[in-house]
Design a protein around this motif. Structure first.
Motif, short mmCIF file in Angstrom:
data_model
loop_
_atom_site.label_atom_id
_atom_site.label_comp_id
_atom_site.label_asym_id
_atom_site.label_seq_id
_atom_site.Cartn_x
_atom_site.Cartn_y
_atom_site.Cartn_z
N GLU A 28 -2.77 14.19 1.53
CA GLU A 28 -2.40 12.78 1.37
C GLU A 28 -1.64 12.59 0.07
O GLU A 28 -1.96 13.20 -0.96
CB GLU A 28 -3.66 11.92 1.35
CG GLU A 28 -3.40 10.44 1.59
CD GLU A 28 -3.32 10.09 3.07
OE1 GLU A 28 -2.39 9.35 3.43
OE2 GLU A 28 -4.17 10.54 3.84
N THR A 29 -0.60 11.73 0.09
CA THR A 29 0.12 11.37 -1.13
C THR A 29 -0.48 10.10 -1.69
O THR A 29 -0.62 9.10 -0.98
CB THR A 29 1.61 11.16 -0.84
OG1 THR A 29 2.19 12.38 -0.40
CG2 THR A 29 2.34 10.67 -2.09
N SER A 30 -0.83 10.13 -2.96
CA SER A 30 -1.40 8.97 -3.63
C SER A 30 -0.29 8.23 -4.38
O SER A 30 0.46 8.85 -5.15
CB SER A 30 -2.50 9.39 -4.60
OG SER A 30 -3.01 8.28 -5.30
N GLU B 244 0.84 4.34 -6.43
CA GLU B 244 0.41 3.06 -6.97
C GLU B 244 0.88 1.94 -6.05
O GLU B 244 1.95 2.02 -5.45
CB GLU B 244 1.00 2.85 -8.36
CG GLU B 244 0.46 3.81 -9.41
CD GLU B 244 1.00 3.48 -10.80
OE1 GLU B 244 1.69 2.45 -10.94
OE2 GLU B 244 0.72 4.25 -11.73
N ARG C 225 0.83 -1.21 0.00
CA ARG C 225 0.00 0.00 0.00
C ARG C 225 0.86 1.26 0.00
O ARG C 225 0.47 2.30 -0.54
CB ARG C 225 -0.93 0.02 1.22
CG ARG C 225 -2.09 -0.95 1.15
CD ARG C 225 -3.16 -0.61 2.19
NE ARG C 225 -2.64 -0.59 3.56
CZ ARG C 225 -2.57 -1.67 4.33
NH1 ARG C 225 -2.96 -2.86 3.86
NH2 ARG C 225 -2.11 -1.58 5.56
#
Length: 291
Positions: free
Chosen positions: A142-144, A146, A86
């Motif tokens: 928040e940092t998104s 992959e 995650r």
């Protein structure tokens, strides 16, 4: 390996991280946490290193707490792998971990990820405080990322259980990383008994640090170790309250080219076991006064 090589395998400085944050294959983890506080995520959302992903120490870097296992037992490796994916970690990535400073909770992430088989994990020396002092850019929110594909397997770092910690203590090779007053049993803010494991020696994490929260230079760090543990003493294992700050002392030992095992249950497990002896007062050949 040279002394600088040992240090560079554990720590990364602000300047080097500044160059790395824009490079592919470097994952930055924000591990802001402190005993008695629960605002790490809020601090992260307010301001963090660009690209950093927040990691919750209590729920992601530890298993289920209990008297028999301690407050921060090691997590199941499958659960840790799911978390690491995650966070966006792929096999072969370099990982940098930081906290607010002085890197005690970041050291837990550093040690745990190495235990789980990630070779290239380093601690930002001085933490977020060092980053902001240098005037580096920050992000909010928040940092998104992959999902990653990292595969973890336990056993990359040595551990001991309570019996193993007792054997190291009997040999004079067990180090307690807590503050001196907790070691002596003068205060105990969390656990059911005050004191320390008989035979342990006190080397508090604060003794490893310069005034700015960075690790001491090698010669100063070695002197601090000798002052607290003794000249030529081979440290075999380290414990603390719940296996968090002990990792910080292990990082300091690694900087000097020394290895030591972690007792994950630490005092939170030991003090909940009525069969285990407890010592109070300053360290001595017999570990202080035993109960």
């Amino acid at each position: 390996m040279t002394s600088q090589t040992f240090r560079n395998s554990v720590l990364v400085g602000v300047q080097e991280l500044g160059r790395a944050v824009s490079a592919d294959g470097t994952r930055v983890l924000d591990v802001r946490w402190a005993l008695g506080r629960s605002d790490g995520r809020e601090l992260y959302l307010q301001s963090h290193i660009p690209g950093a992903v927040y990691v919750d120490l209590d729920t992601e870097l530890a298993g289920h707490a209990g008297p028999g296992s301690g407050r921060h037992p090691l997590p199941d490796v499958a659960a840790l792998q799911a978390s690491a994916r995650r966070w966006g970690i792929d096999d072969g990535d370099d990982v940098v971990v930081y906290d607010a400073g002085p890197s005690t909770s970041a050291a837990r992430a550093w040690w745990l990820l190495r235990w789980a088989g990630i070779a290239n994990v380093r601690i930002l020396d001085g933490g977020f405080a060092a980053w902001t002092r240098s005037g580096r850019p920050v992000e909010t929110g928040e940092t998104s990322v992959e999902a990653g594909d990292v595969t973890l397997r336990e056993g990359g770092q040595p551990t001991v259980d309570a019996d193993g910690a007792a054997r190291f203590a009997e040999a004079g090779r067990l180090v307690d990383a807590r503050a001196a007053e907790r070691f002596r049993g003068e205060v105990e803010p969390v656990d059911p008994k005050a004191g320390h494991i008989p035979g342990a020696r006190n080397f508090p994490t604060s003794a490893l640090l310069a005034e700015d929260g960075t690790f001491l230079a090698d010669d100063e760090l070695r002197s601090a170790l000798i002052d607290h543990v003794g000249n030529g003493t081979d440290v075999g294992a380290v414990y603390c309250g719940s296996g968090v700050t002990a990792a910080h002392v292990i990082a300091g030992l690694n900087i000097l080219g020394m290895e030591a095992a972690l007792y994950p249950g630490s005092w939170s497990q030991w003090s909940n076991d009525s069969t285990r002896p407890v010592a109070t007062g300053p360290e001595s050949a017999t570990g202080g006064h035993c109960e």
